[in-house]
Structure formats: structure tokens, C-alpha cells
Design an enzyme around this catalytic site. Sequence first.
Site, PDB file in Angstrom:
ATOM      1  N   ASP A   1      -7.934 -63.499 -24.442  1.00 18.02           N
ATOM      2  CA  ASP A   1      -8.030 -63.922 -25.844  1.00 18.02           C
ATOM      3  C   ASP A   1      -8.220 -62.697 -26.731  1.00 18.02           C
ATOM      4  O   ASP A   1      -9.149 -61.907 -26.527  1.00 18.02           O
ATOM      5  CB  ASP A   1      -9.212 -64.888 -26.029  1.00 18.02           C
ATOM      6  CG  ASP A   1      -8.943 -66.250 -25.402  1.00 18.02           C
ATOM      7  OD1 ASP A   1      -7.809 -66.479 -24.934  1.00 18.02           O
ATOM      8  OD2 ASP A   1      -9.863 -67.089 -25.386  1.00 18.02           O
TER       9      ASP A   1
ATOM     10  N   THR B   1     -12.627 -86.806 -27.083  1.00 18.52           N
ATOM     11  CA  THR B   1     -13.587 -85.881 -27.692  1.00 18.52           C
ATOM     12  C   THR B   1     -13.420 -85.931 -29.210  1.00 18.52           C
ATOM     13  O   THR B   1     -12.303 -85.862 -29.728  1.00 18.52           O
ATOM     14  CB  THR B   1     -13.393 -84.448 -27.147  1.00 18.52           C
ATOM     15  OG1 THR B   1     -12.030 -84.078 -27.317  1.00 18.52           O
ATOM     16  CG2 THR B   1     -13.735 -84.349 -25.672  1.00 18.52           C
ATOM     17  N   LYS B   2     -14.553 -86.056 -29.915  1.00 24.02           N
ATOM     18  CA  LYS B   2     -14.503 -86.244 -31.372  1.00 24.02           C
ATOM     19  C   LYS B   2     -15.298 -85.178 -32.100  1.00 24.02           C
ATOM     20  O   LYS B   2     -15.998 -85.466 -33.068  1.00 24.02           O
ATOM     21  CB  LYS B   2     -15.017 -87.650 -31.726  1.00 24.02           C
ATOM     22  CG  LYS B   2     -14.175 -88.756 -31.101  1.00 24.02           C
ATOM     23  CD  LYS B   2     -14.617 -90.122 -31.527  1.00 24.02           C
ATOM     24  CE  LYS B   2     -13.509 -91.137 -31.213  1.00 24.02           C
ATOM     25  NZ  LYS B   2     -13.872 -92.498 -31.562  1.00 24.02           N
TER      26      LYS B   2
ATOM     27  N   THR C   1     -14.192 -72.107 -29.920  1.00 22.89           N
ATOM     28  CA  THR C   1     -13.149 -71.865 -28.909  1.00 22.89           C
ATOM     29  C   THR C   1     -13.705 -72.192 -27.525  1.00 22.89           C
ATOM     30  O   THR C   1     -14.763 -71.696 -27.145  1.00 22.89           O
ATOM     31  CB  THR C   1     -12.707 -70.379 -28.918  1.00 22.89           C
ATOM     32  OG1 THR C   1     -12.492 -69.970 -30.248  1.00 22.89           O
ATOM     33  CG2 THR C   1     -11.465 -70.171 -28.076  1.00 22.89           C
TER      34      THR C   1
ATOM     35  N   ASP D   1     -13.016 -77.029 -23.179  1.00 22.90           N
ATOM     36  CA  ASP D   1     -12.943 -76.561 -21.782  1.00 22.90           C
ATOM     37  C   ASP D   1     -14.304 -76.671 -21.108  1.00 22.90           C
ATOM     38  O   ASP D   1     -14.396 -77.046 -19.937  1.00 22.90           O
ATOM     39  CB  ASP D   1     -12.449 -75.111 -21.728  1.00 22.90           C
ATOM     40  CG  ASP D   1     -11.054 -74.981 -22.328  1.00 22.90           C
ATOM     41  OD1 ASP D   1     -10.284 -75.956 -22.230  1.00 22.90           O
ATOM     42  OD2 ASP D   1     -10.747 -73.923 -22.904  1.00 22.90           O
TER      43      ASP D   1
ATOM     44  N   ASN E   1     -21.430 -83.304 -22.754  1.00 19.96           N
ATOM     45  CA  ASN E   1     -21.704 -83.122 -24.182  1.00 19.96           C
ATOM     46  C   ASN E   1     -22.720 -82.012 -24.410  1.00 19.96           C
ATOM     47  O   ASN E   1     -22.589 -81.211 -25.344  1.00 19.96           O
ATOM     48  CB  ASN E   1     -22.325 -84.409 -24.744  1.00 19.96           C
ATOM     49  CG  ASN E   1     -21.375 -85.137 -25.638  1.00 19.96           C
ATOM     50  OD1 ASN E   1     -20.280 -84.651 -25.908  1.00 19.96           O
ATOM     51  ND2 ASN E   1     -21.777 -86.305 -26.087  1.00 19.96           N
TER      52      ASN E   1
ATOM     53  N   GLY F   1     -16.741 -66.379 -28.190  1.00 15.20           N
ATOM     54  CA  GLY F   1     -15.870 -66.311 -27.011  1.00 15.20           C
ATOM     55  C   GLY F   1     -15.880 -67.618 -26.264  1.00 15.20           C
ATOM     56  O   GLY F   1     -16.879 -68.337 -26.251  1.00 15.20           O
TER      57      GLY F   1
HETATM   58  O1  RIB Z   1      -9.221 -73.848 -25.130  1.00 19.36           O
HETATM   59  C1  RIB Z   1      -9.413 -72.535 -25.578  1.00 19.36           C
HETATM   60  C2  RIB Z   1      -8.383 -71.643 -24.992  1.00 19.36           C
HETATM   61  O2  RIB Z   1      -7.122 -71.990 -25.493  1.00 19.36           O
HETATM   62  C3  RIB Z   1      -8.558 -70.187 -25.353  1.00 19.36           C
HETATM   63  O3  RIB Z   1      -9.407 -69.482 -24.474  1.00 19.36           O
HETATM   64  C4  RIB Z   1      -7.146 -69.649 -25.377  1.00 19.36           C
HETATM   65  O4  RIB Z   1      -6.836 -68.799 -24.329  1.00 19.36           O
HETATM   66  C5  RIB Z   1      -6.257 -70.897 -25.374  1.00 19.36           C
HETATM   67  O5  RIB Z   1      -5.628 -71.026 -24.182  1.00 19.36           O
END
Ligand code: RIB
Length: 299
Positions: free
Chosen positions: A15, A213-214, A240, A244, A268, A279
Site C-alpha cells: 500500500d 457490514t454497515k 483501510t 479485512d 466487530n 495502515g
Molecule cells: O481492504 C484494504 C485493502 O484494499 C488495502 O490494503 C489495499 O491493498 C486494497 O487491496
Amino acid sequence: MTKKKITVIGSINMDLVTKTKQIPKVGETLLGDSFYTIPGGKGANQAVAAARLGSDVTLIGCVGDDSFGSDLTKHLSDQGIHIENMKPVTQQSTGIASITLSDGDNSIIVVPGANYAVTPDFVASHEEMIAGSDVLLLQLEIPLESVIKAAELANKHNVLTILNPAPIQALPKSLLKMVDYLTPNEHEQELLLASCDLSEQEEKEIREKCIVTKGSKGVSIYIDGEVLIPSYKVEVVDTTGAGDSFNGALAYSLSNGATLEESCKFANVVGAISVTKLGAQSGMPTLDEVEEFLQSRKG
Ligand code: RIB
């Protein structure tokens, strides 16, 4: 307790993050505040989230034969993730995401590069690994045919499969039916349902496997009707990778036998903690950090 096996098949990106007060308009040049090179990629992020919590995680994916590729491979190995099934490829550069971060929110352009070397054949060569997993985690930053192949293999071996349909694209009905859980946001869910020709009954079945997810509102699931699981208020630094973190934690919790509702509550918390640092992966908590967070909210 034996660690549960989670296999993630997905993207590995570097990233490239620019922090700025304002996002530039088309044709405009602005001076940004700061720049960071940070490990990311939805597949890698979800793998790190599950590994930090204590899962036995294998990541299947490709990086380029370049410095980002070797840095990311070392980083993922340092996180305790099995990297033996990651392949460096020569014909493509490592995937990158160009991220503009402004006021805690982001806009992202992903250049998949080597992530598109994750072919259906490459996935098929890992059938044994998939078959021996407690959970398979998938996203959409590798070719769709490869996602389909992975879901088919998981289905064949009765492995619980979670598909995080991001970045969103039209998906075949057969894939939606094959996976056990889908984790779209509200916008992705509507696009997903509209993208294939579903009967009323099929739409109901797909909605029932959606964990939606909201953002700051929380997540909603279906248990005899919609149930909203509220999220936690935290000081947001960077969103970000919040999704994930949620997905990795969901896989961790479900694989350890928690119910869907318990798992969403847990995920959650993990998602909330993850946005408090800059990050995608930096804020992902360990189990002890989750416990500490919950204690701090009690008092
Ligand atoms: O979901 C976030 C990710 O989406 C970031 O880390 C970026 O690499 C994109 O893939």
C-alpha cells in the site's frame, strides 16, 4: 487448544499511502502531508488479522520477483503466516494499492499485477491444503475464475467458506450458492443481488448468508429476520483494512466454534480496534488486546 487452520487465497499488495488534508479534484495538484509504504492487500490483510488472533494461517497467492515482493513475503512470514504456498512470479510486478487518506477516510486504486497470476490451475494445485482447512477465506482481488475454483474445491471437501465480495463485481449465481457466508457492505450487497437473475427464493437464501457490514452502524445478519449488531465508537485514524480485520476475525471465531452472532460481535470489536492506527494491518489486535479493549469498555 489446537489452533484452527484458516486458508486465505487472495491478494498481496504494497500500500502506497499518501496523507493529505484534501483529496485533489481532477486536474488539480496539491501538496500532501506524508507518505508511507505499508503492507496490504485484502488477502494478506485477512490472513494477518486471523494470525494475530491465534489461527494457524496459510496464505496462497503471488507476488512479483521484486523488492516489494520479497519485503511482503518476509513481513508475512514474521507474522507467523505459512508462506510456502506463496509464489514469486517474474512476468508481473507485485500488486500495489495507491491510497489517498484524508480525514480518516480513503480512496484506493489497486493495480493487481502478480495477484492475477493466481490462476485456477495454481489454486487447484493446493487442493489438499484447502481440504485440510477449517475455514477458507476469499475476496475478489484475484481472477474471478480462481475464486470460483477455490470455492468449488472447498465445497467438494465440505470446508466452511467465507467470500468477502470486494472489490465488488458481478458474480455468478453458482458462486453465491456455493459459499457459506458473504460479507458485503450495504452497497455491495445490493449490486450483488442485482447482478444475477435470482428467483425470490434464491434471493432470500443469498440474503440469509449475507453478513452486511454497515460501517459505524455495525453489521447485520439474518436470524429469523434482520439482527443488527452495533459497532463500537473509537477514535478513527485510518479505516483501510477495517473490513479485512472483520473478515479475519470472523473466520477465527467461527472456526473456533462460536455461533454466527457471537462471531460477528467479536469481529466487530476487532474491526473497531483496527481503525485506531495508520495502515491496514498495524491496528489488528491480538486476543489479549481484544480482551483489554472489552475490559476498558466495561468500566
Ligand atoms: O481492504 C484494504 C485493502 O484494499 C488495502 O490494503 C489495499 O491493498 C486494497 O487491496
